[in-house]
Design an enzyme around this catalytic site. Structure first.
Site, PDB file in Angstrom:
ATOM      1  CG  ASP A 537      -0.173  -0.041   2.480  1.00  0.00           C
ATOM      2  OD1 ASP A 537       0.920  -0.879   2.678  1.00  0.00           O
ATOM      3  OD2 ASP A 537      -0.725   1.038   3.464  1.00  0.00           O
ATOM      4  CD  GLN A 539       5.955  -2.211  -2.910  1.00  0.00           C
ATOM      5  OE1 GLN A 539       5.832  -2.443  -4.032  1.00  0.00           O
ATOM      6  NE2 GLN A 539       6.272  -3.105  -2.272  1.00  0.00           N
ATOM      7  CB  CYS A 540      -0.069   1.685  -5.018  1.00  0.00           C
ATOM      8  SG  CYS A 540       0.551   0.019  -5.502  1.00  0.00           S
ATOM      9  CB  THR A 541      -0.326   6.976  -5.869  1.00  0.00           C
ATOM     10  OG1 THR A 541       0.930   7.365  -6.403  1.00  0.00           O
ATOM     11  CG2 THR A 541      -1.064   8.349  -5.489  1.00  0.00           C
ATOM     12  CB  VAL A 542      -3.383   4.326  -1.282  1.00  0.00           C
ATOM     13  CG1 VAL A 542      -4.636   3.866  -0.626  1.00  0.00           C
ATOM     14  CG2 VAL A 542      -2.453   3.092  -1.534  1.00  0.00           C
TER      15      VAL A 542
END
Length: 669
Positions: A537, A539-542
């Protein structure tokens, strides 16, 4: 205006041709699909309005118009018909070689035949004959053309006895009766009529009713026509052939002419009445005049260059600018569209923010956009990033920067979009000696060159540390920097402070004037490697899906406000940010920071002061970068604590540790 003699002779306002682009579009389509090499005459139809009707849009010349309906031989409502012949040649040489005198004589011969045969009595619009010769260069979308509006010429000029306003000649009841009959009996459609006045009532008749209309020999002949002229002392061109018909068919020597000038709101109050003596015509046919003058007021053809409208790419350019130019008509005459369009924008990051920012820049007419991104399009991207589609993900994924540029060109071919794929070196990301160091140095040079070549820099990358190097470079070169960063349901959009000619934008606050800071001015630690040891979570643009579009819109609108502000990049942020307060420009204020909270659907305008120990824009950092260049940057990349030691943050940390400060967690704090 009382009755008066303006001149001894009747003055006529010549036609001005008004060819709509749609006419040339229709001609082009017919030339390619139907006419091909056929250059025989084509029947077309023009139209005109009355002079006062034109005054609704401000006074215009007497115009004979051609639109796309010319080939269908129809005309718009509230307009009057003119019939014409079109001869379109196949080459420019053929156009030049045309026997124009013979063509004009042929048109005059048809007009003469219409009058002497009585055909014009039943079809009065035949008095409005015209000739159009043209050459259509369909490669360049240039049209060379020349109009002739033949008018029979008497042996001597017609004498003007008196020119009067209509309300100086007729009573209010007569004018009302005249207008009612004009509209209800269809005379407002054919443009020519007979008129007789009895006891405040007006009877109108068709030209074909002449013999039975007058109840015997008339003492005064009164006629009327729909007058395209709006000049107070001249009348429209159609009257020339009308009085020729009166003289040649009914031997009329003196006539009262009602020149109907209709305003859809005020009726015919702007009309005039001529008392004129008609001179005699000699010859079969008489001499005629009528070739139109060009823009230089000389007898010769005109040229219409419609490439911007008819070439698809140019048409797209025109269409893109239309809404923006409409803003300048009434709402914002001072909007600097040319400045916006010429601004070169560098987008660092071609992800969700980069996709939305680029699309909104296109909407504002920006023509030069460059993307920088070293990533590839993954399967999770297309639903969040509108520049990409499913096919871009196949085969390992296309390079994001290049795919983004290609996508923009498909959306709008007129944009100069470029994609550059390289990595932005970051603080705390160590670089080993050898080939990697050479490549990183090349990446730095590429970034420096791009920032130098562009006017506005958008920081739209995923990590905090990837924004450090462009911040330092752009600050040293006095560039506009717009930063957009996202949280799950919050966002920050800000412009960086600059140093230009010894000046910086300042904000007046409750603690005095402060210099505007950059993205890193609130930090007491240097940017470091935030990419290590991150869960999925992280590593990704949440974020909430709609938040990127909101932040991107604000980022672009902030740039536009900067470009339109008289102080530009040095514009001061607002003192009072309430919606009811006045703004320095019609577009609004130029804030320093916009902090958004989607949970409450609200924005907060914040002013952040420049920090003298900032790891990006402080004097020590910028001076060291300007002096040592890449060697300074290598120290930053390889040593995560180097920046803190350089600006004095390390000393600040030691002092805080020595003070052994304990923070009170009391809720009242």
């Amino acid at each position: 205006m009382a009755s008066r003699v303006v001149s001894d002779i009747v003055q006529f306002e010549a036609w001005n041709s008004a060819v709509e682009p749609s006419f040339w579009t229709s001609l082009s389509q017919r030339k390619i699909d139907t006419l091909r090499l056929d250059d025989s005459f084509i029947d077309i139809e023009g139209y005109y309005h009355t002079g006062a009707f034109q005054q609704v849009y401000q006074r215009l010349p007497a115009r004979l118009c051609l639109g796309s309906s010319a080939f269908d031989q129809t005309h718009p409502p509230h307009s009057f018909k003119a019939v014409g012949m079109l001869k379109n040649t196949n080459t420019a040489e053929e156009f030049k070689a045309l026997d124009k005198a013979a063509l004009f004589s042929e048109c005059v011969g048809q007009l003469w035949e219409d009058i002497t045969s009585g055909k014009a009595i039943n079809e009065p619009h035949l008095l409005n004959r015209f000739l159009l010769i043209s050459f259509a260069d369909l490669k360049k979308y240039k049209f060379t053309y020349w109009f002739a509006f033949p008018a029979l010429q008497p042996g001597a000029p017609h004498k003007l006895n008196k020119l009067s306003r209509i309300d100086d000649v007729y009573s209010r009841e007569e004018i009302s009766s005249l207008y009612d009959n004009y509209k209800s009996s269809g005379f407002g459609e054919n443009g020519f009529f007979l008129a007789k006045f009895r006891a405040n009532r007006v009877t109108l008749g068709k030209l074909s009713e002449w013999d039975n209309f007058w109840d015997g020999v008339p003492t005064t002949v009164s006629v009327g026509f729909s007058d395209p002229s709006g000049l107070p002392d001249a009348v429209g061109w159609p009257l020339r052939n009308f009085v020729a018909l009166l003289a040649l068919k009914w031997n009329v020597h003196r006539v009262a002419v009602i020149c109907v000038r209709e305003d859809l709101n005020k009726g015919i109050a702007g009309s005039i009445v001529l008392d004129m003596s008609i001179s005699q015509f000699s010859g079969t046919p008489p001499k005629a005049v009528g070739w139109e003058k060009n823009a230089a007021e000389k007898l010769g053809p005109r040229v219409s260059d419609l490439a911007p409208l008819m070439d698809p790419t140019q048409l797209a350019n025109t269409a893109v600018d239309l809404n923006l130019k409409l803003m300048r008509w009434r709402i914002m005459p001072e909007l600097k569209l040319e400045k916006i369009a010429s601004t070169k924008c560098l987008l660092l990051g071609a992800g969700t923010l980069g996709s939305f920012v680029s699309r909104i820049l296109l909407s504002w007419g920006v023509r030069n956009i460059t993307f920088v991104d070293n990533g590839v399009v993954s399967f999770s991207n297309p639903v969040r990033q509108p520049l990409y589609n499913f096919e871009d993900c196949l085969g390992g994924g296309k390079n994001k920067a290049e795919a983004a540029a290609e996508s923009l060109k498909r959306i709008f071919p007129g944009v100069n979009a470029t994609g550059c794929s390289f990595t932005i070196p970051m603080p705390g990301h160590a670089i080993a000696d050898g080939p990697l160091q050479v490549r990183v140095e090349e990446d730095v040079k590429n970034l420096e060159r791009l920032i130098e070549e562009h006017d506005a820099i958008f920081l739209l990358t995923d990590s905090r540390e990837s924004r450090w190097l462009p911040t330092v470079i752009a600050y040293s070169r006095c560039k506009i920097v717009i930063n957009a960063a996202l949280g799950f349901d919050t966002y920050l959009v800000m412009r960086h402070g600059v140093l230009m000619d010894g000046r910086t934008p300042e904000a007046r606050t409750n603690v005095g004037d402060v210099k505007l800071g950059c993205y890193y001015c609130n930090d007491v630690v240097a940017p470091g490697d935030s990419l290590k040891d991150r869960t999925l979570d992280q590593q990704c643009t949440v974020t909430r899906p709609g938040i990127a579009a909101i932040a991107s819109s604000i980022a672009v609108e902030l740039l536009v406000n900067i470009l339109n502000h008289p102080d530009g990049i040095l514009a001061a942020p607002p003192v009072d940010s309430s919606p009811s307060s006045s703004t320095p420009i019609p577009l609004g204020v130029v804030p320093h920071q916009v902090r958004g909270f989607l949970t409450h659907f609200s924005n907060l305008l914040v002013v952040g002061q420049q920090y003298d120990k900032c790891t990006a824009c402080s004097a020590k950092v910028v001076d060291e970068y300007n002096k040592s260049g890449f060697s300074f940057l290598l120290n930053v990349f390889n040593d995560s604590s180097y920046l803190e030691r350089l600006v004095g943050l390390s000393d600040l940390h030691r002092e805080a540790d020595l003070a052994d400060v304990e923070w009170d967690d009391d809720d009242d704090l």
